[in-house]
Write an enzyme that holds these catalytic residues in place. Structure first.
Site, PDB file in Angstrom:
ATOM      1  N   GLU A   1      10.271   1.758   9.863  1.00 44.10           N
ATOM      2  CA  GLU A   1      11.352   2.578   9.856  1.00 44.10           C
ATOM      3  C   GLU A   1      10.792   3.803   9.919  1.00 44.10           C
ATOM      4  O   GLU A   1       9.528   3.949   9.170  1.00 44.10           O
ATOM      5  CB  GLU A   1      11.989   2.315   8.581  1.00 44.10           C
ATOM      6  CG  GLU A   1      12.900   0.970   8.527  1.00 44.10           C
ATOM      7  CD  GLU A   1      13.933   0.862   9.679  1.00 44.10           C
ATOM      8  OE1 GLU A   1      14.362   1.649  10.093  1.00 44.10           O
ATOM      9  OE2 GLU A   1      14.198  -0.308  10.121  1.00 44.10           O
TER      10      GLU A   1
ATOM     11  N   LYS B   1       0.944  -1.116   0.098  1.00 46.15           N
ATOM     12  CA  LYS B   1      -0.051  -0.066  -0.053  1.00 46.15           C
ATOM     13  C   LYS B   1       1.136   1.165  -0.132  1.00 46.15           C
ATOM     14  O   LYS B   1       1.374   1.626   1.104  1.00 46.15           O
ATOM     15  CB  LYS B   1      -0.817   0.187   1.265  1.00 46.15           C
ATOM     16  CG  LYS B   1      -1.993   1.027   1.076  1.00 46.15           C
ATOM     17  CD  LYS B   1      -2.652   1.408   2.471  1.00 46.15           C
ATOM     18  CE  LYS B   1      -1.708   2.641   3.135  1.00 46.15           C
ATOM     19  NZ  LYS B   1      -1.684   3.892   2.297  1.00 46.15           N
TER      20      LYS B   1
ATOM     21  N   CYS C   1      13.796  11.438   5.717  1.00 48.58           N
ATOM     22  CA  CYS C   1      14.117  11.166   6.986  1.00 48.58           C
ATOM     23  C   CYS C   1      15.458  11.215   7.500  1.00 48.58           C
ATOM     24  O   CYS C   1      15.856  11.240   8.691  1.00 48.58           O
ATOM     25  CB  CYS C   1      13.512   9.298   7.094  1.00 48.58           C
ATOM     26  SG  CYS C   1      14.478   8.476   5.842  1.00 48.58           S
TER      27      CYS C   1
ATOM     28  N   GLU D   1      10.663  16.184  14.945  1.00 49.72           N
ATOM     29  CA  GLU D   1      10.913  16.046  13.484  1.00 49.72           C
ATOM     30  C   GLU D   1       9.842  17.080  12.773  1.00 49.72           C
ATOM     31  O   GLU D   1       8.762  17.141  13.092  1.00 49.72           O
ATOM     32  CB  GLU D   1      10.396  14.647  12.687  1.00 49.72           C
ATOM     33  CG  GLU D   1      10.688  14.647  11.212  1.00 49.72           C
ATOM     34  CD  GLU D   1      10.399  13.250  10.599  1.00 49.72           C
ATOM     35  OE1 GLU D   1       9.282  12.440  10.886  1.00 49.72           O
ATOM     36  OE2 GLU D   1      11.203  12.630  10.042  1.00 49.72           O
TER      37      GLU D   1
HETATM   38  P1  NAD Z   1       2.876   8.494   7.632  1.00 48.92           P
HETATM   39  O1  NAD Z   1       2.943   7.730   8.856  1.00 48.92           O
HETATM   40  O2  NAD Z   1       1.677   9.632   7.689  1.00 48.92           O
HETATM   41  O3  NAD Z   1       2.207   7.440   6.576  1.00 48.92           O
HETATM   42  C1  NAD Z   1       2.965   6.494   6.048  1.00 48.92           C
HETATM   43  C2  NAD Z   1       2.069   5.146   5.410  1.00 48.92           C
HETATM   44  O4  NAD Z   1       1.380   4.718   6.342  1.00 48.92           O
HETATM   45  C3  NAD Z   1       1.111   5.801   4.390  1.00 48.92           C
HETATM   46  O5  NAD Z   1       1.071   4.870   3.399  1.00 48.92           O
HETATM   47  C4  NAD Z   1      -0.112   5.847   5.124  1.00 48.92           C
HETATM   48  O6  NAD Z   1      -1.372   5.607   4.172  1.00 48.92           O
HETATM   49  C5  NAD Z   1      -0.156   4.777   6.111  1.00 48.92           C
HETATM   50  N1  NAD Z   1      -1.083   4.749   7.287  1.00 48.92           N
HETATM   51  C6  NAD Z   1      -1.224   5.932   7.911  1.00 48.92           C
HETATM   52  N2  NAD Z   1      -2.121   5.655   8.897  1.00 48.92           N
HETATM   53  C7  NAD Z   1      -2.249   4.266   8.938  1.00 48.92           C
HETATM   54  C8  NAD Z   1      -2.838   3.204   9.851  1.00 48.92           C
HETATM   55  N3  NAD Z   1      -3.684   3.448  10.785  1.00 48.92           N
HETATM   56  N4  NAD Z   1      -2.674   2.006   9.675  1.00 48.92           N
HETATM   57  C9  NAD Z   1      -1.740   1.675   8.585  1.00 48.92           C
HETATM   58  N5  NAD Z   1      -1.293   2.324   7.683  1.00 48.92           N
HETATM   59  C10 NAD Z   1      -1.253   3.559   7.767  1.00 48.92           C
HETATM   60  O7  NAD Z   1       4.191   8.976   7.128  1.00 48.92           O
HETATM   61  P2  NAD Z   1       4.307   9.961   5.679  1.00 48.92           P
HETATM   62  O8  NAD Z   1       3.758  11.166   6.005  1.00 48.92           O
HETATM   63  O9  NAD Z   1       3.828   9.233   4.387  1.00 48.92           O
HETATM   64  O10 NAD Z   1       5.870  10.025   5.471  1.00 48.92           O
HETATM   65  C11 NAD Z   1       6.664  10.831   6.306  1.00 48.92           C
HETATM   66  C12 NAD Z   1       7.153  10.137   7.477  1.00 48.92           C
HETATM   67  O11 NAD Z   1       8.087   8.894   6.943  1.00 48.92           O
HETATM   68  C13 NAD Z   1       8.233  11.083   8.220  1.00 48.92           C
HETATM   69  O12 NAD Z   1       8.065  10.677   9.584  1.00 48.92           O
HETATM   70  C14 NAD Z   1       9.650  10.323   7.706  1.00 48.92           C
HETATM   71  O13 NAD Z   1      10.805  10.647   8.549  1.00 48.92           O
HETATM   72  C15 NAD Z   1       9.336   9.055   7.642  1.00 48.92           C
HETATM   73  N6  NAD Z   1      10.175   8.085   6.804  1.00 48.92           N
HETATM   74  C16 NAD Z   1      11.033   7.322   7.060  1.00 48.92           C
HETATM   75  C17 NAD Z   1      12.148   6.761   6.423  1.00 48.92           C
HETATM   76  C18 NAD Z   1      13.129   5.811   7.025  1.00 48.92           C
HETATM   77  O14 NAD Z   1      13.725   4.950   6.131  1.00 48.92           O
HETATM   78  N7  NAD Z   1      13.178   5.666   8.293  1.00 48.92           N
HETATM   79  C19 NAD Z   1      12.046   7.165   5.035  1.00 48.92           C
HETATM   80  C20 NAD Z   1      11.224   7.835   4.416  1.00 48.92           C
HETATM   81  C21 NAD Z   1      10.253   8.700   5.329  1.00 48.92           C
END
Ligand code: NAD
Length: 486
Positions: A249, A174, A283, A384
């Protein structure tokens, strides 16, 4: 405008309810880029069922045969690089140069895992007794799920999918609804490369519906998530409840330390690129600069001067160094962080404003922002932002710099700029981070090396990328063979 469907069991199908949503260009919201299905739990469940049905035959193929499909997909993606990069910029907003780099990363990841298919396996271990063979084999887990963020919409799906598929798993992924297009393009390339129907399924929809189904369905034996801490934490609890394998992650608050002996040109160059490149939406972005006082004034002045010349504009415009925030709520959150920081006592040294003139009139643009006099207890030093906002903290010593760097709850990437090899090595030893950069930018990774965080940046049980990336998607079976009696 592109109209897209889910990819389930080798077919491009609308969501069960046939509802759709559109994604607009964050650099110019008058442009509707693409339409996607609003899927629900039943769509996710169908995809999981397709994965269950296909997984056995996929696992029965040799790793080399699976690897050939990955290598072919790499070639197909490479042939489409320019088109994919432009589409990525239209949907997510990063500059075309950044998108080209990200698509190339996906190409290379599939090539890397395609290549290591030739050496995928376990190892032999000397047994205590003669005429005994003791060895391990690497076996697939079954059906694994992936939930990915919008900020690297092709590289992150690629670095999860390639090792998962190579190991013989079937997958349901997803992608984030903000930029789901690139994950569909990866599926298209894999389909054209010969991936059997059902082995990869892409379902587009909300986390609360599709994501929840993936996290709770008993056939999903492992889930790899990249995204924010609150969401990762929630999914982790769901997986723990049924003892499914979990890889989360998450976000970070990455420091770059500048010691008083540092090459300041290098330090400024690294910080602008790590803080404002990718619009700070990485990230591994630098959001804290911890500077020894003897060079604090000089470094700050140079950083502000460089921020003032950083070119903000639509990512497709030649010369743009920084595109827009991905969406309005991300832009508003960035600006709120700046207001809060000033309220907490930090000093706004540059930026902090939304840009709404000329090329920026119809997008989610803001100035690159530098804050001074940041203190470790302030929110801007701890939370962050995920935007182009850099806070500078002054420190009196190397030890205080390390203590400040380690004082946050996260730990993903951490950079230091110094000519002192001893201090650099002490830093590498003591810093609480999964990735350490010495005289290098905090963003940017080698795909052949393991990647992951510590503390609240990761579940810290498995690494992604490199050969270590295979471990999450496979289990070792240990075989004892006694041939002394034969
Ligand atoms: P997010 O947590 O809002 O969403 C990530 C994914 O989770 C999306 O596909 C979203 O639809 C899904 N999601 C949301 N609620 C959910 C739920 N209740 N159950 C299951 N899935 C759900 O994050 P974002 O805004 O898409 O991305 C930004 C974040 O990602 C930042 O915190 C960034 O640091 C982190 N990030 C981390 C890495 C790493 O490798 N550590 C890499 C890239 C981004």
């Amino acid at each position: 405008m592109d109209k897209n469907n889910n990819f389930i069991n080798g077919k491009w199908v609308p969501a069960h309810g046939e509802a759709t949503f559109t994604v607009r260009n964050p650099a110019d919201t008058r442009e509707v880029v693409a339409e996607y299905p609003v899927s629900g739990r039943e769509d996710a469940s169908r995809a999981i069922e397709a994965a269950v049905q296909s997984q056995g035959a996929w696992a029965a193929m040799t790793p080399v045969a699976r690897g050939r499909i990955l290598s072919k997909a790499s070639q197909i993606l490479e042939g489409r690089k320019d088109r994919l990069a432009e589409a990525l910029t239209r949907e997510e907003g990063k500059t075309l140069g950044e998108s080209l780099g990200e698509v190339q990363r996906a190409v290379d990841i599939f090539r890397f895992y395609g290549g290591i298919s030739y050496v995928l396996g376990g190892r032999t271990i000397p047994h205590d007794a003669p005429n005994n063979l003791l060895y391990t084999v690497r076996q697939p887990l079954g059906v694994v799920a992936m939930i990915t963020p919008w900020n690297f919409p092709i590289a992150i799906p690629a670095w999860k999918l390639a090792p998962a598929l190579l190991c013989g798993n079937a997958v349901v992924i997803k992608p984030a609804s903000m930029a789901p297009g690139p994950a569909l393009e990866v599926a298209r390339a894999l389909q054209e490369a010969g991936l059997p129907a059902g082995v990869l399924n892409v379902v587009i929809g909300e986390g609360s519906t599709v994501g929840t189904e993936l996290a709770s369905h008993p056939s999903v034996v492992a889930l790899s998530f990249t995204g924010s801490y609150p969401v990762g934490d929630k999914i982790y609890q769901q997986l723990a409840g049924r003892m499914a394998r979990a890889q989360m992650e998450m976000g970070s608050k990455n420091p770059t330390i500048v010691l008083s002996d540092a090459d300041l040109d290098l330090a400024v160059n690294l910080v602008v690129r790590a803080g404002f490149g990718l619009t700070g939406q990485a990230c591994t972005a630098t959001s804290r600069v911890i500077v020894e006082r003897p060079v604090l004034g000089e470094f700050t002045e140079r950083l502000v001067r460089r921020a003032a010349t950083w070119k903000v504009g639509p990512g497709l415009k030649p010369g743009a160094e920084m595109g827009p925030a991905v969406c309005e709520s991300q832009l508003e959150a960035n600006l709120r962080h700046v207001t809060q920081a000033i309220h907490d006592g930090a000093r706004l040294l540059y930026g902090g404003q939304r840009l709404q003139e000329g090329d920026c009139a119809h997008g989610y643009f803001m100035q690159p922002t530098v804050l001074g006099e940041v203190k470790p207890h302030m929110k801007i030093a701890r939370e962050e932002v995920f935007g182009p906002v850099v806070g500078i903290q002054g420190v009196d010593s190397f030890d205080e710099a390390i203590a400040a760097a380690n004082s946050v709850e996260q730990g993903l990437s951490a950079s230091i700029v110094t000519r002192d090899l001893k201090k650099a090595m002490v830093y590498a030893d003591q810093i609480e981070a999964g990735v350490v950069k010495i005289n290098q930018i905090s963003t940017g990774l080698a795909l052949q090396a393991p990647f992951g965080g510590v503390k609240k940046s990761s579940t810290d049980s498995f690494r992604e990328q490199g050969t270590e990336g295979l471990d999450f998607y496979s289990r070792l079976k240990t075989i004892y063979l006694d041939y002394s009696a034969s």
